[in-house]
Each structure stands twice: as structure tokens, then as C-alpha cells.
Design an enzyme around this catalytic site. Structure first.
Site, PDB file in Angstrom:
ATOM      1  N   ARG A  46      61.999  47.533  30.483  1.00 48.07           N
ATOM      2  CA  ARG A  46      62.954  48.448  29.865  1.00 48.07           C
ATOM      3  C   ARG A  46      63.901  49.079  30.875  1.00 48.07           C
ATOM      4  NH1 ARG A  46      59.987  52.400  25.954  1.00 48.07           N
ATOM      5  NH2 ARG A  46      58.953  52.698  27.940  1.00 48.07           N
ATOM      6  N   LYS A 150      43.873  40.800  25.759  1.00 40.01           N
ATOM      7  CA  LYS A 150      42.813  41.551  25.111  1.00 40.01           C
ATOM      8  C   LYS A 150      42.975  43.038  25.410  1.00 40.01           C
ATOM      9  CE  LYS A 150      40.198  43.189  27.618  1.00 40.01           C
ATOM     10  NZ  LYS A 150      40.043  44.002  28.822  1.00 40.01           N
ATOM     11  N   HIS A 180      40.440  36.362  30.733  1.00 41.69           N
ATOM     12  CA  HIS A 180      40.515  35.762  32.074  1.00 41.69           C
ATOM     13  C   HIS A 180      39.135  35.385  32.616  1.00 41.69           C
ATOM     14  CE1 HIS A 180      39.747  39.888  33.513  1.00 41.69           C
ATOM     15  NE2 HIS A 180      39.324  39.330  34.626  1.00 41.69           N
ATOM     16  N   GLU A 218      31.061  47.194  37.786  1.00 42.41           N
ATOM     17  CA  GLU A 218      32.273  47.497  38.566  1.00 42.41           C
ATOM     18  C   GLU A 218      32.084  48.778  39.362  1.00 42.41           C
ATOM     19  OE1 GLU A 218      36.145  46.257  36.676  1.00 42.41           O
ATOM     20  OE2 GLU A 218      35.118  47.149  34.985  1.00 42.41           O
ATOM     21  N   ASP A 237      36.638  47.399  26.002  1.00 40.83           N
ATOM     22  CA  ASP A 237      37.304  46.859  27.195  1.00 40.83           C
ATOM     23  C   ASP A 237      36.585  45.624  27.750  1.00 40.83           C
ATOM     24  OD1 ASP A 237      39.226  46.910  29.282  1.00 40.83           O
ATOM     25  OD2 ASP A 237      37.787  47.875  30.620  1.00 40.83           O
ATOM     26  N   HIS A 242      34.968  39.841  27.314  1.00 38.54           N
ATOM     27  CA  HIS A 242      34.353  39.126  28.440  1.00 38.54           C
ATOM     28  C   HIS A 242      32.847  38.890  28.236  1.00 38.54           C
ATOM     29  CE1 HIS A 242      38.141  40.047  30.150  1.00 38.54           C
ATOM     30  NE2 HIS A 242      37.852  41.205  30.668  1.00 38.54           N
ATOM     31  N   LYS A 341      31.514  51.167  34.689  1.00 37.34           N
ATOM     32  CA  LYS A 341      32.430  51.549  35.767  1.00 37.34           C
ATOM     33  C   LYS A 341      31.677  52.466  36.744  1.00 37.34           C
ATOM     34  CE  LYS A 341      36.499  50.137  33.886  1.00 37.34           C
ATOM     35  NZ  LYS A 341      37.196  48.988  34.453  1.00 37.34           N
TER      36      LYS A 341
HETATM   37  C1  BG6 Z   1      39.729  43.762  32.455  1.00 42.15           C
HETATM   38  C2  BG6 Z   1      39.364  45.180  32.061  1.00 42.15           C
HETATM   39  O1  BG6 Z   1      39.819  42.956  31.316  1.00 42.15           O
HETATM   40  O2  BG6 Z   1      38.742  43.231  33.316  1.00 42.15           O
HETATM   41  C3  BG6 Z   1      39.205  46.047  33.295  1.00 42.15           C
HETATM   42  O3  BG6 Z   1      40.377  45.715  31.230  1.00 42.15           O
HETATM   43  C4  BG6 Z   1      38.239  45.415  34.263  1.00 42.15           C
HETATM   44  O4  BG6 Z   1      38.773  47.357  32.950  1.00 42.15           O
HETATM   45  C5  BG6 Z   1      38.615  43.956  34.528  1.00 42.15           C
HETATM   46  O5  BG6 Z   1      38.270  46.161  35.467  1.00 42.15           O
HETATM   47  C6  BG6 Z   1      37.548  43.262  35.347  1.00 42.15           C
HETATM   48  O6  BG6 Z   1      38.004  41.999  35.714  1.00 42.15           O
HETATM   49  P1  BG6 Z   1      37.430  41.299  37.029  1.00 42.15           P
HETATM   50  O7  BG6 Z   1      37.942  39.896  36.972  1.00 42.15           O
HETATM   51  O8  BG6 Z   1      37.950  42.084  38.174  1.00 42.15           O
HETATM   52  O9  BG6 Z   1      35.948  41.401  36.884  1.00 42.15           O
END
Ligand code: BG6
Length: 497
Positions: A46, A150, A180, A218, A237, A242, A341
Site C-alpha cells: 500500500r 494459514k 510450510h 519454540e 496457529d 502444522h 512458545k
Molecule cells: C508459523 C506460525 O506458521 O510457524 C509461527 O505462525 C511459528 O507462530 C512458525 O513460529 C514456526 O515455523 P518453523 O518453520 O520456524 O518451525
């Protein structure tokens, strides 16, 4: 497979996802010569004016800085950057204002015959508006593809609305819902391991397996994404996408062919076989936590509420779930899922815990007899290990010893350069949707999770607090203890701390 000469249009090109993940992935693909020469990367944002060049240059410079920050030190190269930047086009565009930038985008796309690949790096709430504007400017031709990030929706109903809306403009075959995690090489290796080894073909069910653990742990906290995260929480999330995708790959039946249609069909069967968790089952089988003050990787970490600046939030930053898949293969095998987290270490892994041998023939003095375990590590290092019992060869008596067979010895490439986003983006460029999720998978996963989220929302209980830098609430350890199991954590290898 579809045409590979595409123009990649990233809506939300100046956002965090684009700068941290998409641009580095595309740069790597460019350097590896995996992108056709004709492919343009069009970033829309934007804040840039289409009439003045300086805004464009400034943004291209921001991409350069982002690459220097997010690539490995030796990866950034001025020569490659120069060639990569020649692919970049920038359009100042407002998703919701049909006049701002849409005509310019249309003019830019008309300069080439490439198929447009629209990447929505946007909040799902504006997916519909983006589609309407694409249609209004005649940018959706029959081969045009769209990539959606997502989480799709907030619950089953909102996900359905989004899928219906996008489905009005794009056929399902042209919609790529990205996860991913499915682009991680070890995740795909899991399929090879399962479906090309007689050993595992025979030893992959409730007769042999005691339980399965999937952990996505994480160390990071909010990372400046408070607005998004506090509305989402760990379930939306990480679990809805995942974690459940990994569970599907562990639990699914072998597809008759390795193609999108067959694999997705098998994954949907798994999701539909998840035992529903309702009412009291939720209390018995789940633990939700929220981090408090603590020390993570040697640095002080504020508690979630403090970091957020909202003392009343009940958003979960940790969740552990005991799930069951009610089908012939998995009857009676618990699947323990957890993610959080600000935990002690960043690591993701799948643990297949085998049953003990039926009878111990060695005397007590021969030492501990551990059950076999297959550990599929996704990060920080990608690795597969099979734990077996052997004899300690240094001793003359029979003494048991646990040994790990490392199945990734041959891998030369540092795992931090294997980029899941690159892999998955290249699949979208090639038109291969095998590693993307079908709308029915999204629906089935929300169907399972909605009662849990509703229950928590209505309940008066808050998430239990855990200190940042630990392995989460002790209640999560109790969840497994009831079944005589224990989380596998790195370092000590066996014990929760
Ligand atoms: C994302 C989440 O999809 O995946 C994040 O929104 C998370 O909160 C991340 O930190 C983790 O991805 P990776 O590949 O670093 O484990």
C-alpha cells in the site's frame, strides 16, 4: 503438470511473511536456477506510489536488507542480488480500493503471457475482497492460481466462508493452501521411510506401536505479532495446520499413487477418524498453558500478559493434547501432541515409541532394556534416528546398550539452507498441489478442534501458567504419566524437566 512460466504476485509484499520467508525462498530458488528466466516477482504494497520511482527503489532496498538479514551469511551475493532484483516489480496497491494500483497491476500482467500465481500474504479477512478485485480487473483466467496462507479462518464456519468465497473465483484445483511444514525435507522423508521399507510397512500399527508423540517447541514469544497471535493462540496457529498435518502423514494409509488426489483423500480419512473431544473429555485430554516470566536461552523473558500489555488475555501459548484415531490401524494408540512458545529449546520432532519386547530374557544385571524408538527430527537439525538395543562390545559379560542408527548420515547440505518455503513455492510454480491442503482437510481439522476452542472460551478456567524457558506446564507431563509415558525432550533425551 501445469505451466511453470508464471508471474508471482505477492499481495502484502512488504509484510513480515514476505520479507522474512518468501523473498529469501525466491532468492534461493533464483540462485539455484530453479526459476524460469521469464518469471517476474511482483510485490504489491500500500505504501508505495506508482508515480514516483523513489518509493519503489526504497522498497527494493528493503528487500535487499531483509535478504541480508534472513539468509545465511555466505548466501547473499551482490551479483545474484543484481540479477534477482531485475525480476522484481513493485506496485503500490490497496487491496480494498479497487482503483488504487489494480489498473497498474493489470497493465503489468498484460505485458507477459505468463500464468499469474497470486500469493495472498494477507489476513484471511480480505481474501474475498482481493478475489473480487482480481475478477473485476479480469485477472483471473482459467489457469491462474492462488496461494493461501494459514490459518484458513478462525473456526469451522469462518473457514467455510473463506473457502466458499475463494471458490467462487478459483477452482479447487487452482487453490494452493500452504503449510510450510509439508515443505520440510524430513517430512517428505517420513513418507519414503514409511512406504518404501518392508520393515516399517509391517511395524506401523497398534500391534507394534505403543504411542506417538509430536512436539513443535519454540523459544520465541510474540515476535511483534501480538495482534495476530492473541486472536489465534497455539491451537489455531500451530495445531490446526502444522501439527495435524504431521499427524496425518504418520497415521494415513498408503496412497495407491503418490499424487495430490490420493494423498489428500488418505489424510482426510485420518482427520475424520480423530475421536471427537467434547465436554469432560476435553478436560481429561488437553492442557493449555500461558507463559509467565522466565529465562529463555539465557535471556530474561517477560510473561505473555506483560509482553502483550493485556492482563486479562486467556490466549493459550502452549497446548498438549492426547488424541486417538478410531480406526483399525490405530485403535488404542495415543497420539500426544504438544506445541508452545517460550519453551526451553526450539525443536520439532515426531517420536514413534514401540512396545516393549514381550519377555525379557536377560538378567537384571544386564542393564536397562529400552523399547525401540524411531525419532524423526524436523528442527533445528533434520534427522531420523532409530533406537535399538545392542550388546556393549567393550564388555565381556552380556550388557545391554541403547544405540541410535542415524539415517541421515549421507546428507551433505546444511539443513538450515534447506528452505521449506522454497520447496513449497516451487511446487506451486510447477502446479503440483500434492503438498498443499484441500478444503476438506481444513474443514475436518476445524471440525475436530472447534469443540475444544468453544469449551475453553466458555469455561471460567484460565490457561495454566508455566515459566518461560521450561518445557511447559507440569500438567502436560501428568497427561502422559497417567498412561505410563513420558515426553521425550532433547538434551536428557528421555525425561521432562
Ligand atoms: C508459523 C506460525 O506458521 O510457524 C509461527 O505462525 C511459528 O507462530 C512458525 O513460529 C514456526 O515455523 P518453523 O518453520 O520456524 O518451525
Amino acid at each position: 503438470m501445469s505451466q511453470t512460466t508464471v508471474d508471482i504476485v505477492i499481495f502484502g509484499g512488504g509484510g513480515d511473511l514476505s520479507l522474512r520467508k518468501l523473498m529469501p525462498a525466491l532468492y534461493r530458488a533464483h540462485v539455484n536456477q530453479e526459476l524460469d528466466k521469464s518469471i517476474r516477482i511482483i510485490a504489491t504494497l500500500r505504501s508505495v506510489s506508482n508515480s514516483a520511482d523513489n518509493g519503489r527503489d526504497e522498497f527494493v532496498n528493503r528487500i535487499k536488507q531483509a535478504l541480508q538479514k534472513h539468509l545465511q551469511a555466505q548466501e547473499f551475493n551482490p551479483g545474484h542480488w543484481q540479477a534477482f532484483s531485475e525480476r522484481l516489480c513493485v506496485v503500490g496497491l490497496d487491496i480494498v480500493d479497487t482503483n488504487k494500483g489494480w489498473p497498474e497491476l493489470s497493465a503489468l500482467l498484460s505485458l507477459s503471457d505468463n500464468t499469474p500465481l497470486f500469493y495472498f500474504a494477507l489476513p484471511p479477512s480480505v481474501y474475498g475482497t482481493a478475489c473480487e478485485n482480481l475478477a473485476e480487473h479480469n485477472l483471473i483466467h482459467p489457469d491462474a492460481r492462488v496461494v493461501l496462507e494459514k490459518p484458513i479462518g478462525y473456526d469451522r464456519e469462518s473457514a467455510e466462508q473463506i473457502n466458499n468465497k475463494v471458490g467462487e473465483y478459483f477452482p479447487e484445483a487452482n487453490i494452493y493452501r500452504i503449510d510450510h511444514y509439508l515443505g520440510k525435507e524430513t517430512v517428505q522423508n517420513l513418507m519414503v521411510l514409511r512406504f518404501s521399507n518392508y520393515l516399517f510397512e509391517q511395524l506401523w500399527d497398534s500391534k507394534s506401536i505403543d504411542h506417538v508423540q509430536i512436539t513443535l517447541s519454540e523459544t520465541v514469544g510474540l515476535e511483534g505479532r501480538a495482534g495476530f497471535y492473541d486472536n489465534a493462540g497455539a491451537v489455531r496457529d500451530m495445531v490446526q495446520n502444522h501439527l495435524l498435518q504431521l499427524l496425518c502423514l504418520v497415521a494415513m494409509e498408503p496412497a495407491s499413487k503418490l499424487c495430490a488426489k490420493e494423498i489428500r483423500a488418505e489424510k482426510i480419512k485420518v482427520l475424520n477418524a480423530l475421536r471427537p473431544l467434547t465436554g469432560d473429555d476435553i478436560k481429561q485430554n488437553t492442557v493449555r498453558g500461558q507463559y509467565g516470566f522466565g529465562v529463555v536461552s539465557g535471556c530474561e523473558q517477560r510473561g505473555y500478559l506483560d509482553e502483550l500489555g493485556n492482563p486479562t488475555s486467556t490466549t493459550e501459548t502452549f497446548v498438549a493434547i492426547r488424541a486417538h484415531i478410531d480406526n483399525w490401524r490405530w485403535a488404542g494408540v495415543p497420539f500426544y501432541l504438544r506445541t508452545g512458545k517460550c519453551l526451553q529449546q526450539r525443536y520439532s520432532e515426531i517420536v514413534i515409541q514401540y512396545k516393549p519386547v514381550s519377555h525379557r530374557v536377560f538378567c537384571e544385571d544386564a542393564g536397562e532394556l529400552c523399547s525401540n524408538r524411531l525419532v524423526v527430527r524436523l528442527q533445528p537439525d533434520e534427522n531420523i534416528q532409530l533406537e535399538l538395543m545392542t550388546k556393549d562390545l567393550e564388555r565381556t559379560d552380556v550388557h545391554l546398550q541403547k544405540m541410535s542408527l542415524n539415517l541421515n548420515e549421507g546428507s551433505k547440505q546444511p539443513s538450515n539452507i534447506r528452505d521449506a518455503y522454497k520447496r513449497i513455492l516451487l511446487d506451486a510454480v510447477r502446479g503440483d498441489s500434492t503438498l498443499f491442503t484441500h478444503r476438506d482437510e481444513v474443514d475436518a481439522s476445524w471440525k475436530w478442534l472447534d469443540p475444544m476452542l468453544d469449551y475453553w472460551q466458555k469455561s471460567k478456567d484460565s490457561p495454566v501458567e508455566y515459566s518461560a524457558g521450561t518445557w511447559g506446564p507440569t500438567e502436560a507431563d501428568q497427561l502422559l504419566k497417567k498412561d505410563g509415558a513420558i515426553w521425550r525432550n532433547p538434551k536428557n533425551g528421555e525425561q521432562s524437566q
